[in-house]
Design a protein around this motif. Structure first.
Motif, PDB file in Angstrom:
ATOM      1  N   SER A 311       0.803  -1.225   0.000  1.00 31.74           N
ATOM      2  CA  SER A 311       0.000   0.000   0.000  1.00 31.74           C
ATOM      3  C   SER A 311       0.833   1.272   0.000  1.00 31.74           C
ATOM      4  O   SER A 311       0.279   2.371  -0.032  1.00 31.74           O
ATOM      5  N   MET A 312       2.147   1.150   0.039  1.00 32.47           N
ATOM      6  CA  MET A 312       2.998   2.326   0.016  1.00 32.47           C
ATOM      7  C   MET A 312       3.085   2.878  -1.416  1.00 32.47           C
ATOM      8  O   MET A 312       3.211   2.111  -2.359  1.00 32.47           O
ATOM      9  N   PRO A 313       3.003   4.185  -1.586  1.00 32.38           N
ATOM     10  CA  PRO A 313       3.057   4.742  -2.950  1.00 32.38           C
ATOM     11  C   PRO A 313       4.438   4.552  -3.570  1.00 32.38           C
ATOM     12  O   PRO A 313       5.451   4.742  -2.888  1.00 32.38           O
ATOM     13  N   PRO A 314       4.500   4.170  -4.839  1.00 33.92           N
ATOM     14  CA  PRO A 314       5.813   4.062  -5.505  1.00 33.92           C
ATOM     15  C   PRO A 314       6.518   5.416  -5.510  1.00 33.92           C
ATOM     16  O   PRO A 314       5.880   6.466  -5.596  1.00 33.92           O
ATOM     17  N   ARG A 315       7.840   5.381  -5.399  1.00 33.97           N
ATOM     18  CA  ARG A 315       8.620   6.614  -5.370  1.00 33.97           C
ATOM     19  C   ARG A 315       9.579   6.649  -6.548  1.00 33.97           C
ATOM     20  O   ARG A 315      10.157   5.621  -6.915  1.00 33.97           O
ATOM     21  N   ALA A 316       9.751   7.817  -7.114  1.00 34.52           N
ATOM     22  CA  ALA A 316      10.750   7.982  -8.172  1.00 34.52           C
ATOM     23  C   ALA A 316      12.139   7.904  -7.548  1.00 34.52           C
ATOM     24  O   ALA A 316      12.345   8.281  -6.398  1.00 34.52           O
ATOM     25  N   CYS A 320      12.403   2.307  -1.664  1.00 33.89           N
ATOM     26  CA  CYS A 320      12.805   1.272  -0.710  1.00 33.89           C
ATOM     27  C   CYS A 320      11.727   0.210  -0.510  1.00 33.89           C
ATOM     28  O   CYS A 320      12.034  -0.908  -0.080  1.00 33.89           O
ATOM     29  N   ASP A 321      10.461   0.542  -0.793  1.00 31.56           N
ATOM     30  CA  ASP A 321       9.363  -0.387  -0.568  1.00 31.56           C
ATOM     31  C   ASP A 321       9.116  -1.315  -1.754  1.00 31.56           C
ATOM     32  O   ASP A 321       8.228  -2.165  -1.703  1.00 31.56           O
ATOM     33  N   PHE A 322       9.903  -1.175  -2.809  1.00 32.82           N
ATOM     34  CA  PHE A 322       9.763  -2.035  -3.986  1.00 32.82           C
ATOM     35  C   PHE A 322      10.310  -3.437  -3.675  1.00 32.82           C
ATOM     36  O   PHE A 322      11.324  -3.545  -2.965  1.00 32.82           O
ATOM     37  N   PRO A 323       9.654  -4.495  -4.163  1.00 35.45           N
ATOM     38  CA  PRO A 323       8.404  -4.524  -4.917  1.00 35.45           C
ATOM     39  C   PRO A 323       7.202  -4.375  -3.983  1.00 35.45           C
ATOM     40  O   PRO A 323       7.232  -4.854  -2.844  1.00 35.45           O
ATOM     41  N   HIS A 324       6.160  -3.735  -4.477  1.00 36.95           N
ATOM     42  CA  HIS A 324       4.968  -3.483  -3.669  1.00 36.95           C
ATOM     43  C   HIS A 324       4.042  -4.693  -3.762  1.00 36.95           C
ATOM     44  O   HIS A 324       2.926  -4.615  -4.280  1.00 36.95           O
ATOM     45  N   THR A 325       4.511  -5.795  -3.225  1.00 36.41           N
ATOM     46  CA  THR A 325       3.824  -7.078  -3.373  1.00 36.41           C
ATOM     47  C   THR A 325       2.701  -7.209  -2.359  1.00 36.41           C
ATOM     48  O   THR A 325       2.931  -7.104  -1.148  1.00 36.41           O
ATOM     49  N   ALA A 326       1.505  -7.457  -2.833  1.00 37.87           N
ATOM     50  CA  ALA A 326       0.374  -7.695  -1.940  1.00 37.87           C
ATOM     51  C   ALA A 326       0.455  -9.119  -1.397  1.00 37.87           C
ATOM     52  O   ALA A 326       0.756 -10.064  -2.134  1.00 37.87           O
TER      53      ALA A 326
END
Length: 434
Positions: A311-316, A320-326
């Motif tokens: 649920s974290m917004p992707p950042r340009a 650091c939260d990539f991949p945003h895997t559910a």
């Protein structure tokens, strides 16, 4: 006082061979800090007394401030560690895990800390690797030093000084050390007791992934997980993380000595790697938990970041939260089962810890609750530590009690970390194998 000679044994990168390689001979380290003394036979088995999990540093030309590394080329890095079990006979494990190039150290020394960057006069002892003062490790490699004839005391600070090669950079570290460490001005300052050369401070640690001791009848408990095990937002330089408090409880119990090793990484997930927060726990589990000398029990607290990061917004730039895997509760449960199987295959007890309150929105809170219900009732783990029950607000169980909240509604305060340690049933935490 540290003695003047070191016992030299074959150095090994293969952890499975380390315990079997015999000591060969004793001789003085070739360095101004080395002194001579008669060798003695160390007693007891090797056990890790302190450990830290390595993680890669984002490879960026212009990283944000949190990921900028100190200039270490041709300088001495002095790091402070607190062993959690006493022993005589010491090894230092140097790691280039996640390094992007060779790691070259021209000299390493161990000394008693005198506070800050200072060390106690007459206590510095040189460390060798296969009989040599210098060591170079390829990316991904790690090595135990030759045994050092020295004694360390649980709870006391020790300084490990590492003289970096002339072109050395730092490409891997442990980012949240909660401990001030030091980098010197250019040169070999490993033997210096004065702190004057160590003007640069940093709150990460690097290159040293364990300090091991010989200790009769001792074993180790590994605490592995994310920022709540790492002790994020606990008091700097105070050793107020929950594994620290657990180590003190075990020492006060007065039975067989047990080390408590903190292998938490802030931001770590069970199932997904991160550019900033380390390799997924299930992939680092073998090295960071099961590979520790003397480990008998592992306490696992992980999963809240898996629930949150989708649920974290992707950042340009650096995300650091990539991949945003559910993830679902079933995804996490399947991951826990894989850890349990691997621990049992190694003869190690594994304790499941419930996920602590994090003021999550309803959909994510439902996943946390389902995971906790399974941890408590499935009997899949050898035992359970109910950290959720210890910290939650009775009127609002999705929240931390105010007195245990550090202020961000996710990470405990020092009192909260102490309450977590108090919640660990000592009779279910064994430092010996199953």
């Amino acid at each position: 006082m540290f003695p003047r000679f070191v016992l030299i044994s074959h150095a090994s990168i293969s952890r499975s061979l380390r315990a079997a390689l015999p000591a060969l001979l004793a001789f003085a380290c070739i360095h101004p800090s080395a002194r001579a003394a008669a060798p003695v036979q160390s007693q007891g088995s090797w056990v890790a007394a302190w450990a830290s999990a390595m993680q890669s540093i984002p490879d960026l030309a212009d990283p944000p401030p949190l990921y900028r590394t100190p200039d270490v080329a041709g300088r001495t890095v002095r790091q402070i560690v607190y062993p959690t079990v006493s022993g005589s006979g010491v090894r230092i494990r140097v790691s280039n895990a996640y390094g992007r190039g060779p790691l070259t150290l021209s000299y390493v020394a161990l000394a008693q800390s005198a506070g800050g960057a200072a060390t106690r006069a007459g206590t510095s002892v040189g460390v060798t690797f296969g009989g040599k003062a210098a060591v170079t490790l390829k990316p991904g490699a790690e090595i135990d030093s030759d045994p050092i004839r020295a004694a360390v005391t649980a709870g006391e600070p020790y300084a490990i000084s590492l003289v970096a090669g002339p072109n050395q950079t730092m490409t891997a570290w442990h980012r949240v050390a909660n401990q001030i460490n030091y980098v010197s001005t250019p040169g070999d300052h490993a033997a210096e007791t004065s702190p004057s050369a160590f003007a640069r401070k940093f709150t990460e640690s690097a290159w040293v992934s364990a300090l091991e001791v010989r200790a009769p009848a001792a074993g180790a408990v590994v605490a592995i997980g994310d920022s709540i095990t790492d002790g994020l937002r606990s008091s700097l330089n105070r050793n107020h993380r929950w594994p620290d408090a657990l180590a003190r409880r075990l020492a006060e119990r007065g039975t067989a000595p047990a080390a408590v090793l903190n292998l938490g990484i802030s931001g770590n997930r069970l199932l997904s790697d991160s550019p900033c927060y380390g390799e997924a726990l299930e992939r680092r589990f073998e090295r960071d938990a099961l590979g520790q000398p003397g480990v008998g029990t592992v306490i696992v607290l992980v999963g809240i970041n898996d629930i949150n990061f989708a649920s974290m917004p992707p950042r340009a730039g650096l995300d650091c939260d990539f991949p945003h895997t559910a993830v679902t509760a079933r995804d996490l449960i399947d991951g826990y089962r894989r850890l349990i199987e691997r621990a049992h295959r190694s003869g190690v007890r594994i304790v499941g810890a419930t996920l602590t309150p994090a003021s999550l929105p309803p959909a994510r809170e439902a996943v946390r609750k389902a995971v906790n219900d399974w941890i408590r009732t499935s009997h899949a783990f050898d035992s359970v530590v109910d950290f959720d029950g210890a910290l939650r607000d009775g009127a609002h169980p999705d929240r931390l009690q105010r007195r245990f909240d550090s202020g961000d509604h996710i990470h405990p305060s020092d009192d909260g970390y102490a309450a977590m340690a108090a919640a660990v049933p000592l009779d279910t935490v064994s430092a010996s194998h199953r």
